[in-house]
Design an enzyme around this catalytic site. Structure first.
Site, PDB file in Angstrom:
ATOM      1  N   LYS A 145      34.838  40.863  -6.582  1.00  0.00           N
ATOM      2  CA  LYS A 145      36.044  40.248  -6.007  1.00  0.00           C
ATOM      3  C   LYS A 145      36.680  41.224  -5.028  1.00  0.00           C
ATOM      4  O   LYS A 145      36.761  42.429  -5.305  1.00  0.00           O
ATOM      5  CB  LYS A 145      37.015  39.897  -7.140  1.00  0.00           C
ATOM      6  N   SER A 178      42.263  32.726  -8.989  1.00  0.00           N
ATOM      7  CA  SER A 178      42.021  33.285  -7.680  1.00  0.00           C
ATOM      8  C   SER A 178      40.614  33.854  -7.486  1.00  0.00           C
ATOM      9  O   SER A 178      40.212  34.080  -6.348  1.00  0.00           O
ATOM     10  CB  SER A 178      43.052  34.372  -7.385  1.00  0.00           C
ATOM     11  N   SER A 199      42.898  33.887 -13.603  1.00  0.00           N
ATOM     12  CA  SER A 199      42.034  33.937 -12.424  1.00  0.00           C
ATOM     13  C   SER A 199      40.559  34.209 -12.649  1.00  0.00           C
ATOM     14  O   SER A 199      39.762  34.096 -11.718  1.00  0.00           O
ATOM     15  CB  SER A 199      42.562  34.957 -11.425  1.00  0.00           C
TER      16      SER A 199
END
Ligand code: GLN
Length: 489
Positions: free
Chosen positions: A79, A154, A178
């Protein structure tokens, strides 16, 4: 034979037996990435050359007869809010879109010992604020199961890449859901460890008392193995736990006999899609058939968790994001004086959602409102924590949906932030309490979208969560399915 559709543990065994090479595997996954990335857009940055070099180095290691680690030569993605030395880390924000970290996050240092292949950095909601990856300053990511749907967020890029086969595994971060919610939306496994289990050093801070890094994987076995790699005390993060890290692969036993599963009535309320409720209850029933005992429990403060989270998280975010002022960190847009320069920088380079959170956070922290909002939120946070501790006197794990609905369409909710916040109802309470939680696929909706089962554990008891998850996983086939992606499978 395709390789991109296999979990890391299967590929690891194939590498050990020399049935494949790391370079073949990497070429296969990169080929898949080329075929699907135009549609899915899971990545912000791809590091193809580095990946090919790492694969070559892994093969050399194997050729020398060295013992290889679990992730040696296995392609994964990170990420883009986790610092990677020498590779751009943007947080999907224009305000740091040229930031090349001079150091690795602790999780990267730990991963790199394993000599994995890193394919690149994945898309997210700007600074991890959101639940659909539509808040990325660069582009949205598309759900591989239906390209006009969101992948969740996210960590939407990480979940979509693993689901699409453009990464075998990925790391995400979870502040209010997330990792788990995008895992649920994309039909993969997502594990948020206990707060403190994994070092946050080098994770760009969103809300420091809630943030935690964890894996997104094809199955539970991979999640356990990756947690083994990244967990543990780190001197660089004073909130990391000194508790001993067990070997989580020991928990991979299909056995829930006598395990007490708590079913919290507050998690099955208004706004819940009946298909989700049905699927999750059926999964729990399945575990009951396998020998677990289901106990109805109550977590009475659940209804306040969202409002509590949306005070605490923005308050911490407002503070953490002060550093992007055009001077100490990030990009700058000049102005005639210092104030104008900072105003221009922050107004033009932060996205709408980030600015909304900064404003809410500063409001809640300002003199006059601090006691009414922030302090009160901290008190309610304790009540949420106590609910769980009380429940865990009676049960070993708690099970619930990960999200109240399957993935929705891109654009469907973006103009209604409150509606979007309410989607976090099943995930944020765990972050407030610091508990571990795992999402794994347990059904498909009538529209063909994945549904996730959430398993919640006691602090530092990821092992029991993994055992319950593994037992369920072994009893069905949902984790073996892959999206069609326009006939590109
Ligand atoms: N959707 C939640 C939020 O917007 C959670 C995000 C996260 O876990 N990073 O804050």
């Amino acid at each position: 034979m395709a390789l991109f559709d296999k979990p890391a543990h299967v590929l690891h065994d194939m590498l050990v037996k020399k049935e494949i090479s790391a370079q073949e595997l990497t070429a296969d996954v990169l080929g898949r990435l080329d075929a699907v990335e135009g549609d899915v857009q899971a990545y912000i940055t791809t590091t193809r050359e580095q990946a090919e070099e790492q694969a070559k180095a892994a093969d050399e290691k194997i050729a020398r007869g060295e013992k290889i680690s679990f992730l040696t030569g296995i392609p994964g993605a990170i990420k883009d809010n986790i610092c990677t030395k020498g590779v751009k880390t943007t947080c999907a924000s224009k305000i740091i879109d040229n930031f090349v970290p001079p150091y690795d996050a602790t999780v990267m240092t730990k991963l790199n010992v394993q000599t994995p292949v890193i394919l690149g950095k994945t898309n997210l909601d700007e600074f991890a604020m959101g639940g659909s990856t539509e808040n990325s300053a660069f582009h949205p990511t598309h759900n591989p199961w239906a390209l006009d749907h969101v992948p969740g967020g996210s960590s939407g890029g990480s979940a979509a890449a693993v689901a699409a086969g453009s990464a075998i595994w990925a790391l995400g971060s979870d502040t209010g859901g997330s990792i788990r919610q995008p895992a649920s939306f994309c039909g993969v496994v997502g594990l948020k460890p206990t707060y403190g289990r994994v070092s946050r050093y080098g994770l760009v801070a969103y809300a420091s008392s809630l943030d935690q890094i964890g894996p997104l994987t094809r199955d539970v076995t991979d999640a356990a193995n990756i947690l083994n790699i990244i967990a543990g005390r780190d001197e660089m993060d004073s909130t990391s736990s000194a508790a001993e890290v067990p070997d989580f692969t020991q928990a991979l036993r299909a056995d829930v006999k006598g395990m007490k599963i708590g079913l919290p009535k507050e998690y099955f309320t208004k706004g819940m899609d009946p298909e989700v409720e049905q699927a999750v209850k059926a999964a729990i029933k399945q575990l009951e058939n396998l020998g677990a005992e289901v106990v109805e429990i109550s977590l009475p403060h659940t209804e306040y968790a969202i409002s509590t989270y949306y005070i605490i998280a923005p308050a911490e975010a407002a503070t953490n994001l002060e550093r992007y002022d055009g001077v100490s960190y990030g990009e700058r847009i000049d102005g005639e004086d210092l104030v104008q320069m900072m105003t221009n920088t922050r107004t033009q380079l932060f996205g709408e959602e980030v600015k909304r959170r900064i404003m809410i956070g500063n409001y809640a922290l300002s003199a006059g409102y601090y006691d009414a909002y922030y302090l009160k939120a901290l008190k309610v946070r304790t009540l949420v924590q106590q609910d769980y501790l009380e429940a865990f006197k009676k049960v070993d794990v708690i099970m619930a949906p990960t999200a109240p609905t399957p993935a929705y369409k891109i654009g469907e909710m973006i103009d209604d932030p409150l509606q979007m916040y309410l989607q976090d109802v099943c995930t944020v309470p765990l972050n407030l309490a610091g508990l571990p939680g795992l999402s794994l696929p347990c059904s498909m909706s009538s529209k063909g979208m994945p549904i996730g089962l959430q398993i919640i554990g006691q602090p530092l008891d990821e092992a029991t969560v993994l055992r319950a998850a593994y037992t369920y996983e072994q009893s069905q086939e949902y984790h073996k399915q892959m999206p069609q992606l326009g006939g590109k499978n």
